[in-house]
Design an enzyme around this catalytic site. Structure first.
Site, PDB file in Angstrom:
ATOM      1  N   HIS A 205     -12.737   1.458  23.362  1.00 16.57           N
ATOM      2  CA  HIS A 205     -13.248   1.733  22.015  1.00 16.57           C
ATOM      3  C   HIS A 205     -13.213   3.201  21.630  1.00 16.57           C
ATOM      4  O   HIS A 205     -13.392   3.538  20.458  1.00 16.57           O
ATOM      5  CB  HIS A 205     -14.684   1.203  21.878  1.00 16.57           C
ATOM      6  CG  HIS A 205     -15.722   2.052  22.539  1.00 16.57           C
ATOM      7  ND1 HIS A 205     -15.908   2.102  23.906  1.00 16.57           N
ATOM      8  CD2 HIS A 205     -16.643   2.902  22.004  1.00 16.57           C
ATOM      9  CE1 HIS A 205     -16.892   2.925  24.182  1.00 16.57           C
ATOM     10  NE2 HIS A 205     -17.355   3.434  23.048  1.00 16.57           N
ATOM     11  N   CYS A 326     -35.077  11.495  15.552  1.00 12.29           N
ATOM     12  CA  CYS A 326     -35.181  10.561  14.427  1.00 12.29           C
ATOM     13  C   CYS A 326     -34.008   9.597  14.386  1.00 12.29           C
ATOM     14  O   CYS A 326     -34.100   8.517  13.805  1.00 12.29           O
ATOM     15  CB  CYS A 326     -35.248  11.336  13.114  1.00 12.29           C
ATOM     16  SG  CYS A 326     -36.688  12.412  12.988  1.00 12.29           S
TER      17      CYS A 326
END
Length: 388
Positions: A205, A326
């Site tokens: 990938h 975050c």
């Protein structure tokens, strides 16, 4: 959504090359049987031939033999197979494992899982560029050490390890070595006929191949036990019907990577690094400047959050990633940046730019211009800047 997003997160996943898809189609629509033995029916034999030809192409790229390459569903499974398979096979010899602190999660979390099963794991420190200290490795290896796992290149900061020296130390200490080459395979040299590494994780990938296909190189004679039960596929090491179309696509992707392409990636990488330092004050390069993946630039822009930079760049049509907590499902700042001695502020302000086949130098110039404007705007309102 921008019609033409400039995608600079190629270490997360790459766009499939059309030539890879074309190579795979035959095994979806014409030769769609499972791989059978030479005594099976013709379509199954053709499927087997496609699978084995692909195995040979990928194995030869790293200097191994086809019988040493086990196809998996990707890098996560490959690293799980390496660590858990060796741990199971050698637990009577010892239960001590060594990994570096900045390994990717498939290695780190597998090591932590083994700790819960009674194995002892030492996590090696790295220096400010992310390099493993060789002397520390030598002193950490014990008589009951059964496996060392050190990546060839880091997934976040792109630092290349001295794999040849690490492998020599492990060989001298009679300890097996696994390396995660998910981000380095085909991008930097890796020849297992010259470097005595025992197990290597790779994946399709990251090189414009299909998702859901990877492989584990297992040097002949390496003690390893099957960890997922089922059939007897993949030399009785990995149960389940082989994903032949993806294996064929993986092999095609390997064939398509060239030194010229890697040189182009390095030029774009350097353009971003040099441009950022020329245009933006208070920046830090994360990782080694010289011993680095050709496709990777990771920079901390101090006094601003990487999350804010990423979102603002997205609104301008750029896709990048950040080490900010975050953006992490664990809500923890990058363990890699912290592992090289960075504090939370440095980790929160880090942005990774990774290039691929479909990027151009114009993309590199454009993102430098965009990020210089974004950082300047964000610093005006940043409480982090005002605190300093």
């Amino acid at each position: 959504m921008f019609e033409e997003m400039i995608y600079l997160d190629n270490s997360a996943c790459t766009r499939l090359d059309e030539r890879v898809l074309e190579a795979m189609k035959q095994y979806y629509f014409d030769v769609y049987a499972v791989a059978t033995s030479e005594f099976g029916y013709s379509m199954g034999i053709d499927a087997r031939e496609g699978l084995e030809a692909s195995r040979g192409i990928i194995a030869s790229k790293m200097g191994g033999s086809p019988e040493e390459l086990v196809f998996t569903s990707g890098s996560t499974e490959s690293s799980n197979m390496a660590l858990k398979g060796v741990a199971s096979a050698l637990k009577k010899k010892g239960k001590h494992i060594i990994v570096s602190k900045i390994e990717d999660f498939p290695v780190l979390n597998t090591a932590k899982a083994l700790e819960k099963q009674g194995f002892e794991v030492d996590y090696l420190d790295v220096d400010g560029e992310g390099k493993v200290d060789i002397e520390s490795l030598e002193t950490t290896i014990r008589d009951d050490t059964i496996l060392v796992s050190v990546q060839q290149a880091n997934q976040e900061i792109g630092t290349l390890q001295d794999l040849e020296t690490i492998a020599s130390v492990c060989k001298e200490k009679d300890t097996l070595l696994h390396t995660d080459a998910t981000h380095s395979f085909t991008r930097v040299p890796l020849d297992v006929s010259k470097i005595p590494v025992d197990l290597v994780t790779i994946s399709g990938h990251t090189i414009h191949g299909p998702r859901g296909i990877g492989a584990l190189y297992v040097r002949e004679g390496t003690p390893i036990r099957k960890w997922m039960d089922g059939g007897f596929q993949e030399f009785n090491l990995r149960a389940g019907v082989e994903n032949i179309p993806a294996a064929v696509g993986f092999a095609k992707a390997v064939e398509l990577v060239t030194p010229k392409e890697n040189k182009k990636l390095a030029e774009m990488r350097d353009r971003v690094i040099d441009g950022a330092f020329e245009k933006i004050p208070d920046v830090t390069l994360n990782g080694s400047r010289k011993e680095r993946l050709p496709q990777n630039a990771n920079i901390t822009f101090h006094y601003v959050e990487g999350e804010s930079i990423t979102l603002h760049l997205d609104m301008r049509g750029f896709a990048v990633s950040t080490g900010s907590a975050c953006f992490s499902k664990s809500l923890e700042a990058s363990h890699v940046i912290r592992g090289i001695g960075g504090d939370h502020e440095r980790a929160h302000g880090s942005v990774r730019f990774t290039f691929g086949r479909y990027n151009t130098m114009k993309d590199a110039d454009a993102v430098v211009e965009a990020i210089s404007e974004v950082v300047e705007q964000l610093r005006v309102i940043s409480p982090l800047r005002n605190e300093n």
